[in-house]
Structures are given as C-alpha cells and as structure tokens.
Design a protein around this motif. Structure first.
Motif, PDB file in Angstrom:
ATOM      1  N   MET A 143       1.074  -1.392  -0.286  1.00  0.00           N
ATOM      2  CA  MET A 143       0.403  -0.179  -0.047  1.00  0.00           C
ATOM      3  C   MET A 143       0.900   0.871  -0.048  1.00  0.00           C
ATOM      4  O   MET A 143       0.712   2.469  -0.591  1.00  0.00           O
ATOM      5  CB  MET A 143      -1.118  -0.125   0.982  1.00  0.00           C
ATOM      6  N   THR A 144       2.046   0.726   1.131  1.00  0.00           N
ATOM      7  CA  THR A 144       2.930   2.369   0.505  1.00  0.00           C
ATOM      8  C   THR A 144       3.903   3.286  -0.716  1.00  0.00           C
ATOM      9  O   THR A 144       3.904   3.404  -0.794  1.00  0.00           O
ATOM     10  CB  THR A 144       4.177   2.003   1.557  1.00  0.00           C
ATOM     11  N   ASN A 145       3.417   1.135  -1.793  1.00  0.00           N
ATOM     12  CA  ASN A 145       4.148   1.221  -2.647  1.00  0.00           C
ATOM     13  C   ASN A 145       3.604   2.291  -4.216  1.00  0.00           C
ATOM     14  O   ASN A 145       3.859   3.241  -4.724  1.00  0.00           O
ATOM     15  CB  ASN A 145       4.821   0.654  -3.551  1.00  0.00           C
ATOM     16  N   LEU A 146       1.696   1.935  -3.414  1.00  0.00           N
ATOM     17  CA  LEU A 146       0.421   2.414  -4.060  1.00  0.00           C
ATOM     18  C   LEU A 146       0.667   3.964  -3.918  1.00  0.00           C
ATOM     19  O   LEU A 146       0.636   4.901  -4.813  1.00  0.00           O
ATOM     20  CB  LEU A 146      -0.368   1.850  -3.951  1.00  0.00           C
ATOM     21  N   LEU A 147       0.784   4.287  -2.302  1.00  0.00           N
ATOM     22  CA  LEU A 147       0.543   5.497  -2.224  1.00  0.00           C
ATOM     23  C   LEU A 147       1.653   6.992  -2.727  1.00  0.00           C
ATOM     24  O   LEU A 147       1.132   7.470  -3.145  1.00  0.00           O
ATOM     25  CB  LEU A 147       0.949   5.935  -0.465  1.00  0.00           C
ATOM     26  N   LEU A 148       2.882   5.936  -2.793  1.00  0.00           N
ATOM     27  CA  LEU A 148       3.599   6.358  -3.656  1.00  0.00           C
ATOM     28  C   LEU A 148       3.830   6.617  -5.317  1.00  0.00           C
ATOM     29  O   LEU A 148       4.652   7.764  -5.618  1.00  0.00           O
ATOM     30  CB  LEU A 148       5.181   5.743  -3.770  1.00  0.00           C
ATOM     31  N   ASP A 149       3.271   6.080  -6.008  1.00  0.00           N
ATOM     32  CA  ASP A 149       2.735   6.419  -7.263  1.00  0.00           C
ATOM     33  C   ASP A 149       2.129   6.887  -7.516  1.00  0.00           C
ATOM     34  O   ASP A 149       1.254   7.714  -8.805  1.00  0.00           O
ATOM     35  CB  ASP A 149       2.291   5.108  -7.455  1.00  0.00           C
ATOM     36  N   THR A 150       1.311   7.801  -5.844  1.00  0.00           N
ATOM     37  CA  THR A 150       0.377   9.032  -6.022  1.00  0.00           C
ATOM     38  C   THR A 150       1.066  10.419  -6.596  1.00  0.00           C
ATOM     39  O   THR A 150       2.353  10.415  -5.987  1.00  0.00           O
ATOM     40  CB  THR A 150      -0.944   9.045  -5.300  1.00  0.00           C
ATOM     41  N   HIS A 151       0.380  11.931  -6.449  1.00  0.00           N
ATOM     42  CA  HIS A 151       1.007  12.704  -6.536  1.00  0.00           C
ATOM     43  C   HIS A 151       0.807  12.999  -5.088  1.00  0.00           C
ATOM     44  O   HIS A 151      -0.372  13.758  -3.974  1.00  0.00           O
ATOM     45  CB  HIS A 151      -0.240  14.105  -6.996  1.00  0.00           C
ATOM     46  N   ARG A 157       5.234  12.542   1.299  1.00  0.00           N
ATOM     47  CA  ARG A 157       6.280  11.928   0.111  1.00  0.00           C
ATOM     48  C   ARG A 157       6.756  11.075   1.730  1.00  0.00           C
ATOM     49  O   ARG A 157       7.420  10.007   1.127  1.00  0.00           O
ATOM     50  CB  ARG A 157       6.405  12.249  -1.321  1.00  0.00           C
ATOM     51  N   GLU A 158       8.109  12.215   1.813  1.00  0.00           N
ATOM     52  CA  GLU A 158       8.892  11.983   2.776  1.00  0.00           C
ATOM     53  C   GLU A 158       8.102  11.029   4.278  1.00  0.00           C
ATOM     54  O   GLU A 158       8.749  10.221   4.877  1.00  0.00           O
ATOM     55  CB  GLU A 158       9.342  13.137   3.431  1.00  0.00           C
ATOM     56  N   TYR A 159       7.339  11.335   4.460  1.00  0.00           N
ATOM     57  CA  TYR A 159       6.559  10.758   5.676  1.00  0.00           C
ATOM     58  C   TYR A 159       6.064   9.049   5.289  1.00  0.00           C
ATOM     59  O   TYR A 159       6.765   7.737   5.664  1.00  0.00           O
ATOM     60  CB  TYR A 159       5.078  10.624   5.998  1.00  0.00           C
ATOM     61  N   VAL A 160       5.627   9.234   3.769  1.00  0.00           N
ATOM     62  CA  VAL A 160       5.312   7.750   2.998  1.00  0.00           C
ATOM     63  C   VAL A 160       6.632   6.825   2.718  1.00  0.00           C
ATOM     64  O   VAL A 160       6.739   5.415   3.154  1.00  0.00           O
ATOM     65  CB  VAL A 160       4.606   8.050   2.029  1.00  0.00           C
ATOM     66  N   GLU A 161       7.903   7.644   2.290  1.00  0.00           N
ATOM     67  CA  GLU A 161       9.026   7.179   1.977  1.00  0.00           C
ATOM     68  C   GLU A 161       9.565   6.289   4.239  1.00  0.00           C
ATOM     69  O   GLU A 161      10.142   5.368   3.309  1.00  0.00           O
ATOM     70  CB  GLU A 161       9.987   7.623   1.613  1.00  0.00           C
ATOM     71  N   THR A 162       9.876   6.986   4.612  1.00  0.00           N
ATOM     72  CA  THR A 162       9.720   6.781   5.536  1.00  0.00           C
ATOM     73  C   THR A 162       8.980   5.264   6.179  1.00  0.00           C
ATOM     74  O   THR A 162       9.693   4.111   6.639  1.00  0.00           O
ATOM     75  CB  THR A 162       9.522   7.422   6.843  1.00  0.00           C
ATOM     76  N   ILE A 163       7.253   5.232   6.507  1.00  0.00           N
ATOM     77  CA  ILE A 163       7.140   4.339   5.832  1.00  0.00           C
ATOM     78  C   ILE A 163       7.645   3.163   5.677  1.00  0.00           C
ATOM     79  O   ILE A 163       7.248   2.014   6.030  1.00  0.00           O
ATOM     80  CB  ILE A 163       5.499   4.712   6.090  1.00  0.00           C
ATOM     81  N   ASN A 164       7.832   3.910   4.485  1.00  0.00           N
ATOM     82  CA  ASN A 164       7.699   2.181   3.065  1.00  0.00           C
ATOM     83  C   ASN A 164       9.471   1.988   3.855  1.00  0.00           C
ATOM     84  O   ASN A 164       9.607   0.363   4.106  1.00  0.00           O
ATOM     85  CB  ASN A 164       8.297   2.650   1.981  1.00  0.00           C
ATOM     86  N   ASP A 362      20.824   6.309  -4.780  1.00  0.00           N
ATOM     87  CA  ASP A 362      19.884   8.069  -4.154  1.00  0.00           C
ATOM     88  C   ASP A 362      18.114   7.826  -4.325  1.00  0.00           C
ATOM     89  O   ASP A 362      17.678   8.053  -4.225  1.00  0.00           O
ATOM     90  CB  ASP A 362      19.774   8.740  -4.856  1.00  0.00           C
ATOM     91  N   GLY A 363      17.830   6.186  -4.929  1.00  0.00           N
ATOM     92  CA  GLY A 363      16.729   5.928  -4.189  1.00  0.00           C
ATOM     93  C   GLY A 363      15.505   5.801  -6.132  1.00  0.00           C
ATOM     94  O   GLY A 363      14.547   5.591  -6.128  1.00  0.00           O
ATOM     95  N   THR A 364      16.966   6.249  -7.183  1.00  0.00           N
ATOM     96  CA  THR A 364      16.447   6.486  -7.955  1.00  0.00           C
ATOM     97  C   THR A 364      15.763   4.243  -8.805  1.00  0.00           C
ATOM     98  O   THR A 364      15.335   4.792 -10.040  1.00  0.00           O
ATOM     99  CB  THR A 364      17.091   6.978  -9.290  1.00  0.00           C
ATOM    100  N   GLN A 365      16.475   4.116  -7.929  1.00  0.00           N
ATOM    101  CA  GLN A 365      16.238   2.298  -8.794  1.00  0.00           C
ATOM    102  C   GLN A 365      15.035   1.987  -7.333  1.00  0.00           C
ATOM    103  O   GLN A 365      14.463   0.978  -8.746  1.00  0.00           O
ATOM    104  CB  GLN A 365      17.716   1.592  -8.729  1.00  0.00           C
ATOM    105  N   ASN A 366      14.833   2.969  -7.531  1.00  0.00           N
ATOM    106  CA  ASN A 366      13.070   1.943  -6.592  1.00  0.00           C
ATOM    107  C   ASN A 366      12.434   1.864  -8.485  1.00  0.00           C
ATOM    108  O   ASN A 366      11.885   2.991  -8.684  1.00  0.00           O
ATOM    109  CB  ASN A 366      13.069   2.763  -5.415  1.00  0.00           C
ATOM    110  N   LYS A 367      11.739   0.456  -8.132  1.00  0.00           N
ATOM    111  CA  LYS A 367      10.971   0.460  -9.375  1.00  0.00           C
ATOM    112  C   LYS A 367       9.106   0.958  -8.648  1.00  0.00           C
ATOM    113  O   LYS A 367       8.765  -0.437  -7.074  1.00  0.00           O
ATOM    114  CB  LYS A 367      10.998  -1.095 -10.064  1.00  0.00           C
ATOM    115  N   LEU A 368       8.817   1.551  -8.928  1.00  0.00           N
ATOM    116  CA  LEU A 368       7.076   2.385  -8.256  1.00  0.00           C
ATOM    117  C   LEU A 368       6.260   1.212  -8.940  1.00  0.00           C
ATOM    118  O   LEU A 368       6.698   0.595  -8.899  1.00  0.00           O
ATOM    119  CB  LEU A 368       7.693   3.764  -7.820  1.00  0.00           C
ATOM    120  N   LEU A 369       5.227   2.050  -9.007  1.00  0.00           N
ATOM    121  CA  LEU A 369       4.282   1.264 -10.227  1.00  0.00           C
ATOM    122  C   LEU A 369       3.700   1.604 -11.377  1.00  0.00           C
ATOM    123  O   LEU A 369       3.847   1.050 -11.794  1.00  0.00           O
ATOM    124  CB  LEU A 369       3.039   0.812  -8.344  1.00  0.00           C
TER     125      LEU A 369
END
Length: 512
Positions: A143-151, A157-164, A362-369
C-alpha cells in the motif's frame, strides 16, 4: 541293578549338560554387546568341563577304580554347586541389565518421538508465524508503494517513504528470525541452478537501496574477468548472504564506501569480499561475530539495532554450500568479510571483462508502480481469479492488476474458488494457502481432480487452469507442499509487482 541305574543317571546328566551348552549358545547370540557376555562364556566352559567329567566317571566306572570315581564325583559336586550359584547370579544380573537396556531403549524412543513432536510443533509454529507476520507486511509495503505512486506533497512523500523504509527493515528482521529457525531445524535445502553473477549482485544492491540512500553511501562491485558470466549455485541463499553482509557494512559505515569484490580462489572456489570503511571491529571481539544473537556490545545494539542473527545465518548457509567465512578488521578504519563457495562455471560464448560498476544508491533505482508496470492485458489477455481472504491484500492485489489492465474476480476461500470456476472459465488463479473453510492446497487438489472428470467440459477447464500460490507461508517445505498439491508456481508474500508480472508472462503464455 544299582550300577545300571547309576550309569543311566550319568548318561542323562551328560545329555542335559549338552542341551545346556546349546541353550547357552543361544543366550550368547542374544547378548552380543552385553557386559555379562564374558561371564556366560565362563559358564559355557564349566558346562563343557562337566560334560567331560561325566564321560570320565563312565570310563572310571567301567574300569572299577572306586577311589578315583569318588574323587572325581566330589570335584564335580563342588563345581556343580559353584556352577548353580553362578547361573543364578549371572542370570539375575543379565536379566536386570536387559531390563535396564530395554527401559533405556524405550526412554530413547520416547525422547525421539517427543523431539519429533516438538520439531513438528516448531515447524507448524514457524509456518503460522510466517503467515501471520508476512500477511500484514504485504499490505503495509504494497500500500505504501501504491501511495508513493500518487501525487503527494513533499512532506507527505517523506512520511510515506519513511513508512516504506521502516516496513522493509521490519521485513528483514522477520526474515532473519524465520530463516535462523529454518536453518537450526535443518530444513534448508540448496537449489543448485545456473544464474548470472552480475544480475545476482545487482539484485542485492537493489535490496539494500533504502539503507544506502539514508547515508548517501556509494556501494560498488567488482567482478574479476576470470569469473564466468554464468555459474551454478543457489542464487537465493547467495543473495541472502550478501544482503546480510552488505547490509551490515552499510549499517556500520557513516562515510566512505562499501565494495563487493568477486574473484576466483584456487580455481575451484569463488571468494567474495565485502569491504567497508566503517567503524571496524576490535580484534578480541571477532570470535563472537558468528554466534547467534551475539552483538559486539550492548551500546552497539542500542545504536545500530539488529537481531544478531544475520552473520550466524550466513555462516551456516556458507557451511551448507561447502565454503568458509572469516573477517578482517582494523578498528576505526574498516572491515572486510570474506567467504568462499564452490565455483561451478557455466560455459558462455563471450567472456566477461573486468567490470567495476559504481552505484550511488539515492532511491532512483526503486521501481514504483504505474510508470513501470506494462499494460500486460493488451499483450496477454487473461481471465484471472484471486483467492485471498485478507481484505487489505485483496485491495492491494486488485489495484496492481488494474494497473496491468486486468479486471479480476476475488474468492475469499477454497469453496468459493470451486464455485467460481464452475460458473466462469479462468486462465490463471493466484491462490492463497491459508484460508477459512477450505485452504488453497485442498482447493487445488480438487481442481486437479476435476481433470479426471467424465464431463469433457469440466475436465478441459481444470486442465487449462494455471495455479500460482501467492502466500505468506514462505518456508521451503511450503513451496514443496504447494507444488505437490498441483500448483504450477509459488510466490511468497510480501510479493513484488515484478513477481506477479513474471508469473503472468510465464504461465499466461501457456494458455491454449
């Protein structure tokens, strides 16, 4: 008349003694390792002596030498009394010893049965814990990955990334505990198959991305040109070892870099070196590193966290592979963990040149959705059924399939699965294992049984369905149980979107 009677008694006595010798032979055959075997051998020798004595009396009687007969009879009587005493004594001790041996054997058998019962209980507990822990983690991370894929606003975004990130760290801890229990119970089996060493390392780096990102550390790797592009081994456990070692290196390094170096070692082994520029380890603490639950000291535990299981697991897995692990460290200057595994190259047409790839994670390799999920439905149109009883995971899976262009049906237990496939034709079923009323294993067995149905339509339908386990039961024997029940593949929770894509591409294309 009295002489004849005496001769008959002597002959009968000799015959009885002969039978006694034979019975003693049977006793000796039964007590091969008994401590009283030597005593029974002495008794047998006495019996032979008596038998010879009886023969001697007969000979002397026929010669009429009365004085020697009396002397020999006295000797036989004395030894006869001694013999009877020894038979009673040794017989009692032997019986007592056999009783103790049998009691000990029974106790050992009971202990074995108890140990096996404990092992079964432990295995069942681990399977349950795996399911109960991984199921909510699948929802949290997914769900946090899904949330990171939204605006999102920058702060959001900082909070969600921390949760993730926290969820990923928690999953690593859960895996450590479950994997250690699995290794300790002897349930680890190696799956040797060819794999690309470079892709293996790249996967490891992607898994520790979130840790390196927090510290802006550069993590790089180097593969010697003499190492084959493809090797044979257990890629899953090799990656687990490297994730543990690289994760530790990042954890204890604030500035500098972490390097994975891979070379041939004595032609028959590969040697992996994970080097860091971190805090180092005191020389008197090196021996403690590979012990379960050990930490260098309590302050390290408080500052850096961790279960203290990662290195113990790695040590056991490397030993299982036939390799060795050791460490070199200089306090305040860095640490190098080195381990070897057997080297089984797979021939390739092109040789690998020396390759050193630097990665600033630096996080650019994260494959989001959505930006990375292809619309597979346009390439591989399928009718998909999801069997899942957890509402959060239902929402997560439904959203992921929507992004791939699929509209899926959902069943909450095995009974609903069986009802659904008789109303609608499905190409793929993603099947959870632990569900109420009827679990995924039984549902799969019944679907495969339908393939033997006399009704051609039902039989063809059951044969064409590809079933993929998607379950929080992530132990090795769970995979074997799923495949044995008739499932085609196995995905462990928390799953990655790439695993769902790969399953669709692999099994969806097999449709007639």
């Amino acid at each position: 008349m009295s002489d004849l009677f005496t001769i008959v008694l002597i002959v009968l006595g000799g015959f009885v003694m002969f039978l006694s010798i034979k019975e003693t032979q049977r006793i000796l055959a039964l007590i091969q390792d008994n401590k009283y075997r030597q005593s029974w051998n002495i008794l047998r020798s006495l019996m032979v002596f008596f038998l010879l004595g009886y023969l001697g009396v007969l000979i002397l009687f026929s010669l009429g030498i009365q004085s020697l007969i009396l002397l020999l009879t006295g000797v036989i009587f004395f030894f006869g009394a001694l013999f009877v005493y020894m038979v009673v004594k040794v017989g009692f001790l032997t019986i007592q010893d056999l009783i103790k041996t049998n009691i000990l054997r029974i106790e050992l058998q009971q202990q074995k049965e108890t140990s096996e019962a404990i092992a079964r209980t432990k295995s069942e507990f681990l399977a349950t814990m795996s399911h109960e822990l991984r199921t909510p983690m699948n929802g949290v991370i997914g769900m946090t990955n899904l949330l990171l894929d939204t605006h999102l606003e920058p702060e959001q975004r900082e909070y969600v990334e921390t949760i993730n990130t926290s969820g990923a760290e928690l999953l690593m801890l859960i895996n450590d505990i479950l994997d250690f229990s699995k290794v300790e119970s002897g349930k680890v089996e190696l799956e040797v198959q060819p794999f690309a060493i470079r892709e293996c390392i790249e996967t490891v780096l992607s898994l520790v991305n979130f840790m390196a990102k927090e510290k802006s550390l550069e993590v790089s790797y180097s593969i010697d040109s003499q190492v084959s592009q493809l090797i044979e081994g257990d890629i899953k456990y090799l990656q687990q070892i490297l994730v543990n070692l690289v994760g530790n290196a990042i954890k204890f390094t604030s500035l500098g870099e972490v390097l994975i170096d891979i070379r041939k070692h004595q032609d028959t082994q590969l040697i992996f070196a994970v080097k860091d520029t971190g805090i180092g380890i005191p020389s008197d603490k090196l021996d403690e590193l590979f012990k379960p639950f050990s930490q260098i000291d309590s302050s390290i535990t408080r500052k850096f966290g961790g279960t203290g299981l990662g290195l113990a697991i790695s040590h056991k897995l490397i030993s299982l592979m036939g390799g060795d692990i050791w460490v070199e460290s200089i306090l305040d200057r860095g640490t190098t963990f080195l381990f070897t595994i057997p080297y089984h190259p797979v021939e390739t047409k092109k040789s690998l040149t020396v390759e050193v790839v630097g990665h600033l994670l630096d996080g650019t390799q994260n494959k989001l959705l959505s930006s990375n999920i292809p619309k597979l439905a346009t390439q591989i149109p399928l009718k998909i059924l999801l069997a899942e009883d957890n509402p959060v995971n239902q929402k997560l899976a439904n959203r992921l399939f929507e992004k791939m262009g699929y509209s899926i049906d959902i069943a909450t237990n095995g009974i609903e699965v069986l009802e659904a496939i008789q109303k609608q034709s499905y190409d793929l079923i993603f099947m959870d294992v632990q569900m109420p009323e009827m679990d995924g294993l039984e549902a799969t067995r019944q679907i495969r049984a339908m393939a033997q149905s006399v009704q051609p339509e039902l039989s063809n339908l059951a044969k064409s369905i590809q079933i993929i386990a998607i379950t929080a039961n992530a132990m090795h024997d769970d995979r074997e149980k799923c495949l044995a029940s008739g499932m085609n593949d196995f995905i462990a929770k928390p799953f990655k979107v790439e695993q769902i894509q790969a399953a669709i591409e692999k099994w969806g294309r097999k449709q007639p």
